[in-house]
Design an enzyme around this catalytic site. Structure first.
Site, PDB file in Angstrom:
ATOM      1  N   HIS A 285      69.522  20.001  72.404  1.00  9.70           N
ATOM      2  CA  HIS A 285      69.415  19.817  70.953  1.00  9.70           C
ATOM      3  C   HIS A 285      68.652  18.549  70.583  1.00  9.70           C
ATOM      4  CE1 HIS A 285      71.879  23.256  70.146  1.00  9.70           C
ATOM      5  NE2 HIS A 285      72.884  22.779  70.868  1.00  9.70           N
TER       6      HIS A 285
ATOM      7  N   ASP B  12      69.122  28.326  71.362  1.00  2.89           N
ATOM      8  CA  ASP B  12      69.271  27.026  70.706  1.00  2.89           C
ATOM      9  C   ASP B  12      67.915  26.491  70.232  1.00  2.89           C
ATOM     10  OD1 ASP B  12      71.999  26.932  71.004  1.00  2.89           O
ATOM     11  OD2 ASP B  12      71.978  25.664  72.784  1.00  2.89           O
TER      12      ASP B  12
ATOM     13  N   HIS C  82      24.963   5.041  36.540  1.00  2.00           N
ATOM     14  CA  HIS C  82      26.326   4.810  37.016  1.00  2.00           C
ATOM     15  C   HIS C  82      26.289   3.930  38.256  1.00  2.00           C
ATOM     16  CE1 HIS C  82      30.555   5.926  38.187  1.00  2.00           C
ATOM     17  NE2 HIS C  82      30.671   5.866  36.860  1.00  2.00           N
TER      18      HIS C  82
END
Length: 464
Positions: free
Chosen positions: A288, A265, A366
């Site tokens: 699960h 599982d 810049h």
């Protein structure tokens, strides 16, 4: 050694009962293209909706794993997902005409056998692995449930279970190699304790359950009336029960079949991560809910790590190319030569370094009072790194140049300032064809993604 993605070589069909619905189900596994993943399609519903088999789509984990997209659901997918994982299938479209997959014999063995008989085919795309790099965990302390993952160079799982059962006892199962899934884990059947049966029946579940697809664990001697009731439920006149053990004196396929089924599982639920993982997994009393919640945690970590660089820059290590070797490869010269080192170079990837200092000529104009490296120069620096990658594929790179044809998807996420060390990572997006190079480019400062773009260039011979 790299691995390629795989899909089934031909459609594979199954028919059988759904464990909980009891309805007859028809299911077909179809080949799918690269990077498709595993997806389910409800062909019995209007529009034939498709549901990706991912942990994020899990909506129920009671007695099985259910995924959904809006009103479309598919339940009890874990055994089929484990079979696909064990058979190395990365891409498949699974068409199903009911809300549940066939339970078969309660294990993954039937699915594995059919997939192995049909075979799989190798595809062009690389199989992707996610490597666990730090401890990840999920726990439900009040139930003694815990799943922990640690870094490792391959995928493995250790499972411990203890249901306070004198029949089952404490059991342990281990998977050290994915190659063992099909022979050692896939044949292990689902199980249920006898005292759990009535609540399941009362909730309109296990309509398809019988002694051919489940192990029923009996803890105590049953009155004759109870035996007769069970005979009616399972439609078996010759039902027999010992003082304690397994209903109808069922023989186990493995001494620790219960623990192995829990591991099965886990494999099926971890397949919902959507990519294979490398890591050492330790699990105590998994189920699960815990499996899929852990899968969600891993998926979140994958998403988080996706923005981190795959490479680390160590200034103490000797570079592959210093500035002098770079000048021999590229025609650029200061102040327009924007990379200082190449620290990694393969047929498909290059990594370059740019140390940004206050002395850069572009800072003069810049924003001199608030210096910021222009974004266009960041892209140019990435392009120069890409030029190294492109020119490394020709035998005499000094006689060739790269000319960029297209720049797409440019995103600037954070400004670059003096003192930053930029690391550029460029990877081929597709094989080089007729001198055309397509690359995915990323720029990082530390672990932060600063700039990204898609670049296309052409390798051309110099005129002399």
């Amino acid at each position: 050694m790299s691995e390629k993605q795989r899909t089934v070589s031909a459609p594979i069909s199954f028919s059988g009962k759904g464990l909980h619905t009891g309805v007859n189900v028809n299911l077909t596994i179809y080949p799918a293209e690269e990077n498709h993943g595993i997806k389910f399609q409800r062909i019995d519903l209007e529009g034939k909706p498709v549901i990706p088999a991912l942990a994020n789509n899990v909506v129920d984990t009671s007695r099985g794993t259910t995924i959904a997209d809006k009103d479309a659901k598919v339940s009890t997918i874990e055994h089929l997902m484990a079979a696909l994982f064990g058979c190395g299938v990365d891409n498949a479209l699974i068409a199903v005409d009911a809300p549940e997959v066939p339970i078969m014999d309660g294990s993954a063995a039937g699915y594995v056998k059919a997939i192995e008989q049909t075979g799989t085919v190798e595809q062009q795309a690389e199989r992707v692995y996610y490597e666990i790099t730090e401890k990840l965990s999920f726990s439900i302390p009040e139930k003694g449930v815990e799943i922990v993952a640690y870094p490792d160079d391959h995928f493995s799982i250790d499972v411990n279970i203890d249901f306070n059962s004198r029949v089952v006892g404490k059991q342990y199962a281990v998977l050290n190699d994915v190659k063992d899934i099909n022979s050692e884990i896939a044949p292990c059947r689902t199980f249920v304790f006898l005292h759990e049966l009535q609540p399941l029946i009362d909730h309109n579940l296990i309509k398809g359950g019988d002694l051919d697809n489940a192990i029923v664990i009996v803890e105590h001697t049953l009155p004759q009336a109870e035996v007769e009731k069970l005979s009616a439920i399972f439609n078996k006149k010759d039902l027999s029960v010992e003082e304690s053990g397994y209903l109808n004196n069922l023989e186990l396929r493995f001494e620790n079949e219960i623990a192995r089924h829990k591991l099965l599982d886990m494999v099926g639920d971890f397949a919902l991560i959507g990519t294979r993982i490398k890591g050492k997994i330790f699990a105590t009393r998994p189920g699960h809910l815990a499996n899929t919640e852990f899968a969600k945690i891993v998926r979140k970590q994958i998403h988080k790590d996706a923005s981190k660089p795959k490479f680390k820059y160590n200034p103490n290590e000797e570079p592959l190319f210093d500035i002098n070797k770079i000048k021999k490869m590229l025609p650029h010269r200061p102040p327009f030569l924007l990379i200082d080192k190449i620290i990694h170079l393969t047929d498909t990837c290059v990594v370059g370094i740019k140390n940004v200092t206050m002395n850069e000529p572009f800072f003069v104009g810049h924003f001199p009072d608030e210096p910021v490296m222009p974004g266009v120069l960041q892209v140019e620096a990435m392009a120069q790194c890409g030029g190294i990658l492109a020119l490394s594929t020709v035998p005499d790179p000094e006689n060739y140049s790269t000319y960029f044809l297209k720049i797409d998807g440019v995103r600037f996420k954070q400004k670059v300032v003096p003192g930053d060390t930029l690391m550029f990572v460029l990877e081929l997006a597709e094989p080089i064809r007729r001198g055309i190079v397509v690359m995915n480019a990323s720029a990082y400062v530390g672990d932060k993604l600063i700039t990204e773009a898609s670049l296309m260039a052409q390798i051309a011979k110099n005129r002399k």
